[in-house]
Design a protein around this motif. Structure first.
Motif, PDB file in Angstrom:
ATOM      1  N   ARG A  38       0.822  -1.209   0.000  1.00 36.73           N
ATOM      2  CA  ARG A  38       0.000   0.000   0.000  1.00 36.73           C
ATOM      3  C   ARG A  38       0.856   1.259   0.000  1.00 36.73           C
ATOM      4  O   ARG A  38       0.535   2.240  -0.640  1.00 36.73           O
ATOM      5  CB  ARG A  38      -0.922   0.021   1.221  1.00 36.73           C
ATOM      6  CG  ARG A  38      -2.011  -1.016   1.206  1.00 36.73           C
ATOM      7  CD  ARG A  38      -2.828  -0.955   2.493  1.00 36.73           C
ATOM      8  NE  ARG A  38      -3.665   0.231   2.548  1.00 36.73           N
ATOM      9  CZ  ARG A  38      -3.430   1.268   3.316  1.00 36.73           C
ATOM     10  NH1 ARG A  38      -2.362   1.300   4.091  1.00 36.73           N
ATOM     11  NH2 ARG A  38      -4.240   2.320   3.325  1.00 36.73           N
ATOM     12  N   ASP A  39       1.960   1.246   0.734  1.00 38.52           N
ATOM     13  CA  ASP A  39       2.866   2.391   0.808  1.00 38.52           C
ATOM     14  C   ASP A  39       2.119   3.661   1.213  1.00 38.52           C
ATOM     15  O   ASP A  39       2.336   4.737   0.668  1.00 38.52           O
ATOM     16  CB  ASP A  39       3.586   2.593  -0.532  1.00 38.52           C
ATOM     17  CG  ASP A  39       4.802   3.518  -0.398  1.00 38.52           C
ATOM     18  OD1 ASP A  39       5.315   3.630   0.725  1.00 38.52           O
ATOM     19  OD2 ASP A  39       5.220   4.107  -1.414  1.00 38.52           O
ATOM     20  N   GLU A  40       1.217   3.515   2.186  1.00 39.56           N
ATOM     21  CA  GLU A  40       0.441   4.636   2.705  1.00 39.56           C
ATOM     22  C   GLU A  40       0.345   4.507   4.219  1.00 39.56           C
ATOM     23  O   GLU A  40       0.527   3.416   4.759  1.00 39.56           O
ATOM     24  CB  GLU A  40      -0.986   4.637   2.114  1.00 39.56           C
ATOM     25  CG  GLU A  40      -1.053   4.820   0.616  1.00 39.56           C
ATOM     26  CD  GLU A  40      -2.476   4.707   0.104  1.00 39.56           C
ATOM     27  OE1 GLU A  40      -3.388   4.573   0.946  1.00 39.56           O
ATOM     28  OE2 GLU A  40      -2.669   4.751  -1.122  1.00 39.56           O
ATOM     29  N   PRO A  41       0.076   5.606   4.900  1.00 37.84           N
ATOM     30  CA  PRO A  41      -0.132   5.512   6.358  1.00 37.84           C
ATOM     31  C   PRO A  41      -1.308   4.595   6.674  1.00 37.84           C
ATOM     32  O   PRO A  41      -2.321   4.598   5.987  1.00 37.84           O
ATOM     33  CB  PRO A  41      -0.427   6.965   6.769  1.00 37.84           C
ATOM     34  CG  PRO A  41       0.162   7.800   5.685  1.00 37.84           C
ATOM     35  CD  PRO A  41       0.042   6.999   4.425  1.00 37.84           C
ATOM     36  N   GLN A  43      -4.508   3.449   8.476  1.00 33.12           N
ATOM     37  CA  GLN A  43      -5.646   3.945   9.227  1.00 33.12           C
ATOM     38  C   GLN A  43      -6.285   2.765   9.962  1.00 33.12           C
ATOM     39  O   GLN A  43      -6.699   1.796   9.323  1.00 33.12           O
ATOM     40  CB  GLN A  43      -6.665   4.601   8.296  1.00 33.12           C
ATOM     41  CG  GLN A  43      -6.120   5.756   7.472  1.00 33.12           C
ATOM     42  CD  GLN A  43      -5.739   6.938   8.344  1.00 33.12           C
ATOM     43  OE1 GLN A  43      -6.287   7.110   9.441  1.00 33.12           O
ATOM     44  NE2 GLN A  43      -4.805   7.758   7.863  1.00 33.12           N
ATOM     45  N   SER A  46      -9.755   1.565   8.694  1.00 35.92           N
ATOM     46  CA  SER A  46      -9.677   0.946   7.370  1.00 35.92           C
ATOM     47  C   SER A  46      -9.012  -0.424   7.443  1.00 35.92           C
ATOM     48  O   SER A  46      -9.431  -1.363   6.776  1.00 35.92           O
ATOM     49  CB  SER A  46      -8.905   1.864   6.424  1.00 35.92           C
ATOM     50  OG  SER A  46      -8.660   1.213   5.197  1.00 35.92           O
ATOM     51  N   SER A  54      -6.717  -1.937  -1.640  1.00 33.70           N
ATOM     52  CA  SER A  54      -7.476  -1.497  -2.812  1.00 33.70           C
ATOM     53  C   SER A  54      -7.472  -2.584  -3.880  1.00 33.70           C
ATOM     54  O   SER A  54      -6.620  -3.483  -3.893  1.00 33.70           O
ATOM     55  CB  SER A  54      -6.869  -0.214  -3.376  1.00 33.70           C
ATOM     56  OG  SER A  54      -5.576  -0.447  -3.890  1.00 33.70           O
TER      57      SER A  54
END
Length: 439
Positions: A38-41, A43, A46, A54
């Motif tokens: 994902r390479d995202e913070p 949550q 989520s 995704s």
């Protein structure tokens, strides 16, 4: 000490059922890899029960869509069983799979259980995705699905059928409990969004069919057939994983080519814009504002010199684009485009020192076009290849899908009929005619 070969124990353990333990561990490891991709913070909400993973990421790891199945990507029926979209999705499937998997593996042995896993995953996902466009409409072709729930529901269906056919060896209520779990899953799918009822139903059907082979599977438990079935299962799982990795690599390479050629088009576009501005206005241009008519006083045009900083910015942008083109010629300096490449570089470098002449401007535009066309063709080809990889054309059932698409398309309105009956009220659709939710 418990004999590892003794799988008839009433309480099978994770150590005595290595296939169940190994597959569950793979589920966990792959979920961690999905989270890293994902390479995202992260949550917390989520991650727990939302869309943590995704469809873009899950597609690269092997989820399944009806369009992929009709396009021949059958390996995804197996890889999709390892994909989970959030922590709740993984946890519920993991608990049920470990509980049921240990029991079924103790019945039929590790080799046959591995073959059963492959049969449940491939059969249920294949059946569900073949039927999905016909139950959810043509838009369901691009619905992404994944998870071990097809395996879990397949094991529930298997246990239910085995208990029903062998009432003397099972508690009388065992088949009833299994049927109640199936019914509860079906009801939950109508209440909670994004639950794949069709996949669950397909898993239960395939599991029930496997349960009809119960007595034969018991006889083959320690036979050569069981070993052969298990080896074939291992080969199919490893082959599916290998093909998916190759497919993902092809998608990433195609996306890299799209990015590369798109960047080259931007470089040439900026080069053309700045060269055009310098050619039309010169290095030290002026603006002439004509006096309003009638010019009775015969006033001359108002001369407004352009800001020198703006001309300097154009020259800097021109130089930067020229530098990028020189450092990364992308093969334009070879073959049929080599002469055009050298001409564009020379004319652009000359524009740094003096305004281009009209002849130089025309020559620049012609030669730049001969460089842009091959890059545009390569970019367009890479775009079409990426679409083909992600959404392949049907290799079978194309006519039926086209017929389904035409049937679901809105019918054209006859203008004359609409004018003849303007007072006809619109029909309110009933609840059965409302749009289905996303599976």
């Amino acid at each position: 000490m418990v004999d590892p070969g003794d799988l008839d124990s009433d309480r099978p353990t994770l150590r005595s059922t290595p296939v169940t333990s190994g597959l569950a561990l793979i589920w966990i490891v792959l979920f961690v890899l999905l989270a890293i991709a994902r390479d995202e913070p992260i949550q917390p909400r989520s991650m727990l029960y939302g869309g943590f993973v995704s469809s873009e990421i899950s597609h690269g790891f092997g989820d399944v869509t009806p369009q992929g199945i009709y396009g021949g990507q059958f390996w995804r029926t197996l890889t999709a069983t390892f994909i989970h979209f959030n922590l709740l999705h993984l946890t519920l499937n993991l608990i049920a799979f470990v509980q049921l998997g240990r029991v079924v593996e103790s019945w039929y042995g590790s080799w046959q259980f591995l073959a059963i896993y492959v049969l449940l995953g491939a059969g249920a996902n294949l059946l569900a995705n073949l039927l999905r466009p016909w139950t959810g409409g043509i838009s369901a072709l691009i619905v992404h699905s994944g998870g071990g729930s097809t395996i879990v529901l397949g094991l529930i269906g298997l246990v239910a059928v085995v208990g029903w056919r062998n009432p003397a060896e099972f508690p009388k209520r065992a088949p009833i409990w299994m049927a109640a779990i199936l019914l509860a899953n079906a009801l939950l799918g109508f209440i909670v969004p994004n639950i794949d009822n069709l996949g669950h139903a397909a898993g239960a059907v395939v599991g029930g069919l496997v349960g009809l082979l119960d007595r034969r599977l018991l006889r083959w438990k320690r036979s050569r057939r069981a070993a052969v079935a298990g080896v074939l299962g291992v080969i199919m799982l490893m082959s599916a994983a290998f093909v998916q990795m190759q497919h993902r690599q092809a998608e990433q390479e195609t996306l890299a080519r799209i990015t590369h050629w798109g960047r080259m088009l931007q470089v040439l576009w900026r080069l053309d814009q700045q060269y055009r501005a310098l050619a039309l206005r010169g290095l030290n241009p002026v603006f002439l504002v004509a006096p309003k008519e009638p010019n009775l006083a015969r006033r001359p045009p108002l001369v407004i010199p352009e800001d020198p900083a703006e001309a300097a910015d154009r020259r800097r942008t021109l130089l930067e684009s020229l530098r990028q083109l020189t450092e990364n010629p992308a093969g334009l300096d070879r073959g049929d485009t080599a002469e055009s490449y050298r001409t564009v570089r020379q004319l652009a470098a000359r524009a740094w020192f003096k305004p281009p002449t009209p002849d130089e401007f025309l020559l620049f535009e012609q030669t730049l076009g001969s460089l842009t066309q091959p890059i545009l063709k390569r970019w367009d080809r890479a775009q079409r290849n990426l679409v083909r990889l992600k959404r392949p054309e049907p290799v079978f059932g194309g006519r039926l899908l086209n017929r389904l698409a035409r049937r679901g398309a809105p019918r054209p309105v006859d203008v004359e009929d609409a004018r003849a009956s303007p007072s006809t009220p619109p029909r309110t659709p009933t609840s059965n005619e409302s749009e289905p939710g996303t599976p």
